[in-house]
Design a protein around this motif. Sequence first.
Motif, PDB file in Angstrom:
ATOM      1  N   SER A   5      -2.479  21.523  26.739  1.00 42.94           N
ATOM      2  CA  SER A   5      -1.681  22.829  27.246  1.00 42.94           C
ATOM      3  C   SER A   5      -0.978  23.064  28.459  1.00 42.94           C
ATOM      4  CB  SER A   5      -3.021  24.095  27.289  1.00 42.94           C
ATOM      5  OG  SER A   5      -4.238  22.922  28.243  1.00 42.94           O
ATOM      6  N   ARG A   6      -1.944  21.708  29.154  1.00 37.60           N
ATOM      7  CA  ARG A   6      -0.867  21.871  29.941  1.00 37.60           C
ATOM      8  C   ARG A   6       0.827  21.447  30.296  1.00 37.60           C
ATOM      9  NH1 ARG A   6      -0.803  21.011  35.353  1.00 37.60           N
ATOM     10  NH2 ARG A   6       0.176  19.099  36.635  1.00 37.60           N
ATOM     11  N   ASN A  28       2.511  22.164  27.580  1.00 36.02           N
ATOM     12  CA  ASN A  28       2.805  23.284  26.764  1.00 36.02           C
ATOM     13  C   ASN A  28       3.681  24.234  28.020  1.00 36.02           C
ATOM     14  OD1 ASN A  28       2.544  22.552  24.399  1.00 36.02           O
ATOM     15  ND2 ASN A  28       0.658  23.919  24.013  1.00 36.02           N
ATOM     16  N   GLU A  29       2.664  24.667  29.268  1.00 35.31           N
ATOM     17  CA  GLU A  29       2.794  25.423  30.421  1.00 35.31           C
ATOM     18  C   GLU A  29       3.960  24.510  31.225  1.00 35.31           C
ATOM     19  OE1 GLU A  29      -0.367  25.714  32.634  1.00 35.31           O
ATOM     20  OE2 GLU A  29      -1.550  27.143  30.659  1.00 35.31           O
ATOM     21  N   LEU A  30       4.278  23.587  31.240  1.00 35.81           N
ATOM     22  CA  LEU A  30       5.122  22.507  31.721  1.00 35.81           C
ATOM     23  C   LEU A  30       6.599  23.082  31.659  1.00 35.81           C
ATOM     24  CD1 LEU A  30       2.833  19.350  33.381  1.00 35.81           C
ATOM     25  CD2 LEU A  30       3.805  21.524  34.672  1.00 35.81           C
ATOM     26  N   GLU A  31       6.438  23.023  29.776  1.00 39.68           N
ATOM     27  CA  GLU A  31       7.726  22.803  29.558  1.00 39.68           C
ATOM     28  C   GLU A  31       8.265  24.078  29.469  1.00 39.68           C
ATOM     29  OE1 GLU A  31       7.284  21.629  24.741  1.00 39.68           O
ATOM     30  OE2 GLU A  31       7.160  19.701  25.515  1.00 39.68           O
ATOM     31  N   LYS A  32       6.943  25.338  29.172  1.00 43.32           N
ATOM     32  CA  LYS A  32       8.021  27.085  29.292  1.00 43.32           C
ATOM     33  C   LYS A  32       8.745  26.397  31.035  1.00 43.32           C
ATOM     34  CE  LYS A  32       4.675  28.708  26.273  1.00 43.32           C
ATOM     35  NZ  LYS A  32       3.510  29.798  26.193  1.00 43.32           N
ATOM     36  N   LEU A  33       7.568  26.151  31.813  1.00 43.77           N
ATOM     37  CA  LEU A  33       7.794  26.530  32.687  1.00 43.77           C
ATOM     38  C   LEU A  33       9.390  25.496  33.475  1.00 43.77           C
ATOM     39  CD1 LEU A  33       7.638  27.158  36.062  1.00 43.77           C
ATOM     40  CD2 LEU A  33       6.440  24.891  36.473  1.00 43.77           C
TER      41      LEU A  33
END
Length: 228
Positions: free
Chosen positions: A179-180, A182-187
């Motif tokens: 999940s981390r 995925n969040e870093l990819e979006k950011l």
Amino acid sequence: MSSLRNAVPRRPYKERAQPQSRKKFGLLEKHKDYIQRAKAFHKKEDTLRKLKEKAAFKNPDEFYFKMIRTRTVDGVHKPESHVNKYTAEQLMLMKTQDAGYILQKMQSEKKKIEKLTATLHSLDNQPSNKHLYFAEDREEANEILSRSSKGLVASSEAVPDSIRRKTISSYKELEARRSRVNELEKLYMDMTLQQELRKKGRKRKLREDELSNPTLKPVYKWRAERKR
């Protein structure tokens, strides 16, 4: 002698209360209240004295650059706004460094996920001992089947609770790291898009009817320019 003096009971020290005729003036100030008020008064007095001395010995020809970089509003010095402190190139460089840091953390998390996945995969896929038994009749086949099932139950129960708990915590850690990532990819995608939008060139945001595959994220199109 002092011990005998302390042994003799003495009347406790008491301060009188506010008389009934002066109740309208509030509580009567006690000695401890006077001490606190006197300390505060002398502290303010010393501060004013130091400021007066500083003003008296001030050099009239003294100059430093903050004199022209601040302005006085109601007697309070306020510095100039730092909105345009950095140029566009400096802002672009800082954003690029931020995006590089996010990319580095994302790659580090992916490596940790690969290592953790390989460890859990090796634990889950333990080599199973498969044997081929031959029986002469149905009774012997049932006996062999019951014996093998008991052996499987015993082998599954032989796993210690500590190892089982560690495996469960490892799976939770794996989900948290995914999940981390995925969040870093979006950011990282958002920061990359903002960097591209800050670059030179005419661009416009495409409408939904212009997109073959509409998405929730905005899509931009740059005008084609002839390169020399």
